[in-house]
Design an enzyme around this catalytic site. Structure first.
Site, short mmCIF file in Angstrom:
data_model
loop_
_atom_site.label_atom_id
_atom_site.label_comp_id
_atom_site.label_asym_id
_atom_site.label_seq_id
_atom_site.Cartn_x
_atom_site.Cartn_y
_atom_site.Cartn_z
N ASP A 111 -40.72 19.39 11.51
CA ASP A 111 -40.64 20.85 11.35
C ASP A 111 -40.44 21.31 9.92
OD1 ASP A 111 -37.86 20.35 10.93
OD2 ASP A 111 -37.42 22.33 11.75
N GLU A 112 -40.61 20.40 8.97
CA GLU A 112 -40.20 20.72 7.61
C GLU A 112 -41.19 20.13 6.60
OE1 GLU A 112 -36.16 19.62 5.30
OE2 GLU A 112 -36.16 19.32 7.46
N1 DCP Z 1 -33.09 16.86 15.32
C1 DCP Z 1 -32.52 15.89 16.15
N2 DCP Z 1 -31.26 15.39 15.87
C2 DCP Z 1 -30.55 15.85 14.80
C3 DCP Z 1 -31.12 16.80 13.94
C4 DCP Z 1 -32.39 17.31 14.24
O1 DCP Z 1 -33.16 15.48 17.11
N3 DCP Z 1 -29.34 15.35 14.55
C5 DCP Z 1 -34.42 17.42 15.64
C6 DCP Z 1 -34.29 18.67 16.50
C7 DCP Z 1 -34.58 19.82 15.56
C8 DCP Z 1 -35.53 19.19 14.56
O2 DCP Z 1 -35.15 17.81 14.48
O3 DCP Z 1 -35.14 20.95 16.23
C9 DCP Z 1 -35.47 19.85 13.20
O4 DCP Z 1 -34.21 19.69 12.61
P1 DCP Z 1 -33.53 20.81 11.70
O5 DCP Z 1 -32.41 20.19 10.99
O6 DCP Z 1 -34.58 21.52 10.89
O7 DCP Z 1 -32.90 21.83 12.75
P2 DCP Z 1 -33.53 23.00 13.58
O8 DCP Z 1 -34.97 23.24 13.21
O9 DCP Z 1 -33.31 22.73 15.03
O10 DCP Z 1 -32.64 24.24 13.19
P3 DCP Z 1 -32.64 25.08 11.82
O11 DCP Z 1 -33.01 26.48 12.22
O12 DCP Z 1 -31.24 25.01 11.33
O13 DCP Z 1 -33.63 24.46 10.91
MG MG Z 2 -35.57 23.38 11.21
#
Ligand code: DCP
Ligand code: MG
Length: 369
Positions: A111-112
């Site tokens: 996602d990044e």
């Molecule tokens: N992920 C995971 N376990 C973790 C961290 C992340 O499985 N300890 C997975 C789920 C997230 C994805 O990776 O949806 C992307 O991680 P991000 O850190 O970018 O977090 P999010 O996109 O969920 O939230 P944000 O809005 O803070 O970016």
């Molecule tokens: Mg994210």
């Protein structure tokens, strides 16, 4: 490497989806909208939260939390099983959009990604407008929201994408860099985790501006090689180019200790924390990589160092026991006090078919260390 990548007039975008797995789930099941929910493993099965909705975050739930604890914090929490295929597809669609703006793209996880748009002709060369267009295109074509940071380098672009999350845009133009960094709290620096932040706070260093009062030497005495990097980041300096098409071959974490670790017991006491860190980082990429080997690194007080690695065997869980044994074997090569320990894994790229075959040999060791 194009010259634009070496100057600080680069234009870098960092795009990061908001609550990624949850956004995809919410898109496909609108009943979830606005609810406190998470994607992860079941509480009864000792599962862990991968990510959670912003409503759940308000109730104290966060990534990597044990699901049973998450439910305790937020009793109405709905936990959904992950659907990696759907996340991969959304990721792919996002990348197709990115490609319209630059061919210099460095994906960091599903996602990044960083984009170097310095030489892009889109939007009359305006990184701000490109960022807005990307946000809109992802919303319309993928059905989720992303946050974008635009800055002259990777370090600041990443900080910026987090600044106005969710669905936020933050632009740091070159002339604002110094003011921005001066006020930046040290815990916003990528790589400054809880432990480092606490150490800095204890010395009264709260912002990058305060960090600038210390010399390179002082910072490297306190933080090892990361100290050098802190010195640069505190000044907004980051020359790392956007690396395209790079696929990771390994993943590791290491730590330089304040005081040398004198013996085997002291070393073993540190393995658990290192592995936790490694596990966290691996989770972010586990949809894309499998693991074929584990390795350890030991740097002795006299700066000599050794690494040792071994193939993963079938069913040889739990991982910690094996890392501990490997660490002891590596340490015994020197049997002297130690200044740094590292743990890591060799990765198998799940996107590369020829490597998948290799992974079959290790019984598709996906999502596990
Ligand atoms: N992920 C995971 N376990 C973790 C961290 C992340 O499985 N300890 C997975 C789920 C997230 C994805 O990776 O949806 C992307 O991680 P991000 O850190 O970018 O977090 P999010 O996109 O969920 O939230 P944000 O809005 O803070 O970016
Ligand atoms: Mg994210």
């Amino acid at each position: 490497m194009p010259e634009s990548q070496l100057t600080d007039t680069r234009k870098i975008l960092h795009v990061d989806a908001d609550a990624f797995y949850c956004s995809v789930e919410e898109r496909d099941d609108p009943i979830l909208k606005g609810k406190a929910f998470a994607v992860g493993g079941k509480a009864e099965r000792r599962g862990v939260i991968a990510t959670c909705s912003y409503a759940a975050r308000k109730a104290g739930v966060h990534s990597a939390m044990a699901s049973y604890r998450a439910v305790r914090e937020c009793p109405q929490l709905i936990i959904i099983k992950p659907r990696f295929e759907a996340y991969k597809e959304a990721s792919q669609q996002m990348h197709e959009i990115f490609q319209k703006y630059s061919s210099l793209i460095e994906p960091l996880s599903l996602d990044e990604a960083y984009l170097d748009v310095t030489d892009s002709q889109k939007c009359r060369g305006s990184a701000t407008l490109m960022a807005r267009e990307i946000m809109q295109a992802v919303r319309e074509q993928v059905g989720i929201t992303v946050s974008v940071g635009a800055a002259p380098n990777k370090f600041l672009a990443k900080v910026a994408s987090d600044w106005n999350k969710p669905n936020g845009l933050c632009v740091i133009p070159p002339e604002k860099v110094q003011d921005f960094v001066f006020e930046l709290p040290v815990e916003k620096i990528h790589g400054v985790g809880k432990v480092t932040a606490e150490k800095l706070h204890n010395k009264g260093i709260m912002t990058c501006g305060m960090l600038r009062q210390y010399s390179r030497l002082e910072l490297s005495r306190w933080f090892g090689s990361f100290g050098e990097r802190l010195w640069e980041l505190a000044r907004g300096i980051d020359d790392r180019p956007v690396e395209t098409g790079r696929r990771r071959k390994s993943l590791s974490v290491e730590h330089t200790y304040d005081a040398d670790l004198p013996d085997e017991a002291a070393i073993l006491a540190k393995v658990g924390a290192l592995l936790e860190d490694l596990e966290q980082r691996f989770k972010k990429i586990s949809g894309e990589y499998g693991v074929s080997k584990r390795f350890v690194k030991v740097k002795f007080a006299d700066f000599t160092q050794t690494t040792l690695e071994e193939l993963l065997e079938r069913n040889d869980q739990p991982a910690e026991e094996h890392f501990r044994a490997l660490m002891v074997r590596a340490w015994e090569r020197g049997s002297r006090p130690v200044r740094l320990l590292g743990v890591g894994v060799r990765l198998v790229d799940l996107r590369a078919p020829e490597q998948l075959l290799q992974l079959e040999l290790f019984e598709r060791r996906k999502g596990r260390l």
